[in-house]
Design a protein around this motif. Structure first.
Motif, PDB file in Angstrom:
ATOM      1  N   GLY A   1     -20.295  44.152  -1.157  1.00 33.30           N
ATOM      2  CA  GLY A   1     -19.871  42.839  -1.618  1.00 33.30           C
ATOM      3  C   GLY A   1     -18.405  42.815  -2.021  1.00 33.30           C
ATOM      4  N   GLN A   2     -17.947  43.846  -2.715  1.00 33.73           N
ATOM      5  CA  GLN A   2     -16.541  43.918  -3.090  1.00 33.73           C
ATOM      6  C   GLN A   2     -15.648  44.066  -1.852  1.00 33.73           C
ATOM      7  N   ALA A   3     -16.079  44.867  -0.894  1.00 30.85           N
ATOM      8  CA  ALA A   3     -15.294  45.016   0.336  1.00 30.85           C
ATOM      9  C   ALA A   3     -15.175  43.674   1.048  1.00 30.85           C
ATOM     10  N   ASN A   4     -16.281  42.962   1.156  1.00 27.48           N
ATOM     11  CA  ASN A   4     -16.243  41.653   1.804  1.00 27.48           C
ATOM     12  C   ASN A   4     -15.300  40.699   1.071  1.00 27.48           C
ATOM     13  N   HIS A   5     -15.342  40.728  -0.257  1.00 26.21           N
ATOM     14  CA  HIS A   5     -14.495  39.827  -1.035  1.00 26.21           C
ATOM     15  C   HIS A   5     -13.015  40.090  -0.780  1.00 26.21           C
ATOM     16  N   PHE A   6     -12.620  41.355  -0.874  1.00 19.88           N
ATOM     17  CA  PHE A   6     -11.195  41.645  -0.724  1.00 19.88           C
ATOM     18  C   PHE A   6     -10.734  41.565   0.725  1.00 19.88           C
ATOM     19  N   ASN A   7     -11.631  41.722   1.668  1.00 16.29           N
ATOM     20  CA  ASN A   7     -11.256  41.558   3.080  1.00 16.29           C
ATOM     21  C   ASN A   7     -11.102  40.091   3.467  1.00 16.29           C
ATOM     22  N   ARG A   8     -11.792  39.208   2.725  1.00 12.53           N
ATOM     23  CA  ARG A   8     -11.803  37.793   3.120  1.00 12.53           C
ATOM     24  C   ARG A   8     -11.075  36.882   2.137  1.00 12.53           C
ATOM     25  N   GLN A   9     -11.301  37.083   0.829  1.00 15.72           N
ATOM     26  CA  GLN A   9     -10.738  36.169  -0.151  1.00 15.72           C
ATOM     27  C   GLN A   9      -9.478  36.682  -0.845  1.00 15.72           C
TER      28      GLN A   9
ATOM     29  N   ARG B   1      -7.009  39.239   0.544  1.00 13.75           N
ATOM     30  CA  ARG B   1      -6.488  40.203   1.512  1.00 13.75           C
ATOM     31  C   ARG B   1      -5.154  40.820   1.087  1.00 13.75           C
ATOM     32  N   ASP B   2      -4.456  40.189   0.160  1.00 12.08           N
ATOM     33  CA  ASP B   2      -3.155  40.714  -0.245  1.00 12.08           C
ATOM     34  C   ASP B   2      -3.270  41.921  -1.164  1.00 12.08           C
ATOM     35  N   ASN B   3      -4.461  42.202  -1.661  1.00 13.52           N
ATOM     36  CA  ASN B   3      -4.656  43.339  -2.562  1.00 13.52           C
ATOM     37  C   ASN B   3      -5.053  44.563  -1.721  1.00 13.52           C
TER      38      ASN B   3
ATOM     39  N   TYR C   1      -4.704  47.784  -2.287  1.00 11.84           N
ATOM     40  CA  TYR C   1      -5.381  48.859  -3.026  1.00 11.84           C
ATOM     41  C   TYR C   1      -6.884  48.613  -3.065  1.00 11.84           C
ATOM     42  N   ALA C   2      -7.268  47.395  -3.425  1.00  9.25           N
ATOM     43  CA  ALA C   2      -8.694  47.076  -3.526  1.00  9.25           C
ATOM     44  C   ALA C   2      -9.362  47.131  -2.156  1.00  9.25           C
ATOM     45  N   ARG C   3      -8.678  46.646  -1.143  1.00  9.39           N
ATOM     46  CA  ARG C   3      -9.252  46.688   0.197  1.00  9.39           C
ATOM     47  C   ARG C   3      -9.506  48.126   0.632  1.00  9.39           C
ATOM     48  N   ASP C   4      -8.533  48.996   0.414  1.00 10.80           N
ATOM     49  CA  ASP C   4      -8.705  50.405   0.790  1.00 10.80           C
ATOM     50  C   ASP C   4      -9.837  51.039  -0.018  1.00 10.80           C
ATOM     51  N   ARG C   5      -9.860  50.757  -1.302  1.00  8.93           N
ATOM     52  CA  ARG C   5     -10.873  51.363  -2.172  1.00  8.93           C
ATOM     53  C   ARG C   5     -12.281  51.004  -1.711  1.00  8.93           C
ATOM     54  N   TYR C   6     -12.539  49.729  -1.512  1.00  9.66           N
ATOM     55  CA  TYR C   6     -13.911  49.307  -1.198  1.00  9.66           C
ATOM     56  C   TYR C   6     -14.269  49.504   0.272  1.00  9.66           C
ATOM     57  N   ASN C   7     -13.298  49.416   1.163  1.00  8.02           N
ATOM     58  CA  ASN C   7     -13.602  49.730   2.563  1.00  8.02           C
ATOM     59  C   ASN C   7     -13.927  51.208   2.733  1.00  8.02           C
ATOM     60  N   ASN C   8     -13.174  52.065   2.064  1.00  3.07           N
ATOM     61  CA  ASN C   8     -13.450  53.499   2.154  1.00  3.07           C
ATOM     62  C   ASN C   8     -14.797  53.844   1.532  1.00  3.07           C
ATOM     63  N   GLU C   9     -15.106  53.206   0.415  1.00  2.00           N
ATOM     64  CA  GLU C   9     -16.400  53.466  -0.218  1.00  2.00           C
ATOM     65  C   GLU C   9     -17.547  52.947   0.655  1.00  2.00           C
ATOM     66  N   SER C  10     -17.333  51.831   1.323  1.00  2.97           N
ATOM     67  CA  SER C  10     -18.366  51.309   2.220  1.00  2.97           C
ATOM     68  C   SER C  10     -18.637  52.286   3.362  1.00  2.97           C
TER      69      SER C  10
END
Length: 241
Positions: free
Chosen positions: A112-120, A122-124, A126-135
Motif C-alpha cells: 500500500g505504501q509503495a502504491n501511494h508513493f508511486n502514484r500520489q 512520486r516526487d519523494n 526516498y520513500a519510493r525506493d524504500r517501499y518498492n525495494n521492500e515490496s
C-alpha cells in the motif's frame, strides 16, 4: 445473511472472495471512501476506525446480529463460522494463521505504501525506493514459501491465499514474471483459475462502475491527507453539548 459494507479495494476483495468461496448468502453495501462515506455515523458504528471492510452477520454467535471490522479477523470469523479454509489440523492451522498475519502485517501495509508513493507522491524518491525495494523483498519471501508449499499457508487452499491474492494483482508493475518468480506465478495463476476469484474480479469492476456513477457531482475528499482524516473523525464522533 452477511452484509459487506465495503469498497472493492484489496482489503475489500479479500472478504468478497471468501464470501464467494463459502457460498453463503451475502450482499455488498457500497461505502465510497473517495467521498468520505466511511465517516458517516452509520459506518462508524460498524467500524470506529473509519475504514473498510466491515461486516454484519444477521445470524451471529448466540443468535442475532453481530458486527466485525478488520479484514483478517473477518476471514477467520467466516472460516470458523463455516468450517472452511482454515485447517482443523493444529499445525496446518497455525501455519495458515502465520501467513495470514504475514499478509496483514507486511504485504498490505508495504504494498500500500509503495502504491501511494508511486502514484500520489512520486516526487519523494526516498520513500519510493524504500517501499518498492521492500515490496520486491516481500515478493521474494512469497516465492521462497511457494517453492516449498503448494499454497501459502500449507498444502491446502486457505484464508492466507485469499488474503494475499488481491494485493498481488499488480505484480507486473514490479517486474514479477515466470522467469524470476516461477513459484509465485504458478500460485497466482492457480488463484485466478478459481471460479470464486473470477467472480470477485468481475464484481469488483461492476461495483467500481456503480460507485463512480453514484459519486458523480459529489465532492471528493483527499483520503491520503491523514490530518484531514483525523479532523473528520473528530467532527463525526464529537458529542454535541
Amino acid at each position: 445473511m452477511i452484509e459487506l459494507h465495503s469498497s472493492p479495494t484489496p482489503n475489500g476483495q479479500k472478504v468478497m472472495i471468501m464470501l464467494e468461496e463459502i457460498g453463503i448468502e451475502w450482499k455488498h453495501i457500497d461505502v465510497d471512501i473517495n467521498v468520505g462515506e466511511q465517516f458517516q455515523p452509520g459506518h462508524l458504528k460498524l467500524n470506529p476506525n473509519n475504514k473498510i471492510p466491515a461486516i454484519v452477520d444477521t445470524e451471529g454467535p448466540g443468535g442475532g446480529s453481530y458486527t466485525m471490522m478488520e479484514s483478517g479477523a473477518i476471514l477467520v470469523y467466516l472460516a470458523e463460522k463455516t468450517g472452511r479454509f482454515l485447517p482443523k489440523d493444529v499445525r496446518k492451522r497455525y501455519d495458515t494463521l502465520q501467513w495470514l498475519f504475514f499478509q496483514v502485517a507486511h504485504i498490505g501495509p508495504m504494498f500500500g505504501q509503495a502504491n501511494h508513493f508511486n502514484r500520489q507522491a512520486r516526487d519523494n524518491q526516498y520513500a519510493r525506493d524504500r517501499y518498492n525495494n521492500e515490496s520486491l523483498r516481500l515478493y521474494r519471501v512469497l516465492e521462497n514459501r511457494l517453492g516449498e508449499s503448494a499454497w501459502l499457508g500449507c498444502d491446502e487452499y486457505s484464508i492466507a491465499d485469499i488474503a494475499t491474492y488481491p494485493w498481488c494483482k499488480g505484480h507486473g508493475e514490479r517486474g514479477i514474471d515466470k522467469t524470476t518468480f516461477p513459484s509465485f506465478m504458478r500460485w497466482f495463476e492457480s488463484m485466478e483459475a478459481r471460479p470464486a476469484v473470477q467472480r470477485n474480479n468481475e464484481m469488483a469492476a461492476e461495483i467500481r462502475a456503480r460507485m463512480e456513477k453514484a459519486a458523480k457531482d459529489k465532492p471528493v475528499i483527499n483520503m491520503y491527507d491523514t490530518r484531514d482524516n483525523a479532523e473528520r473523525l473528530v467532527r463525526a464522533t464529537s458529542r454535541k453539548p
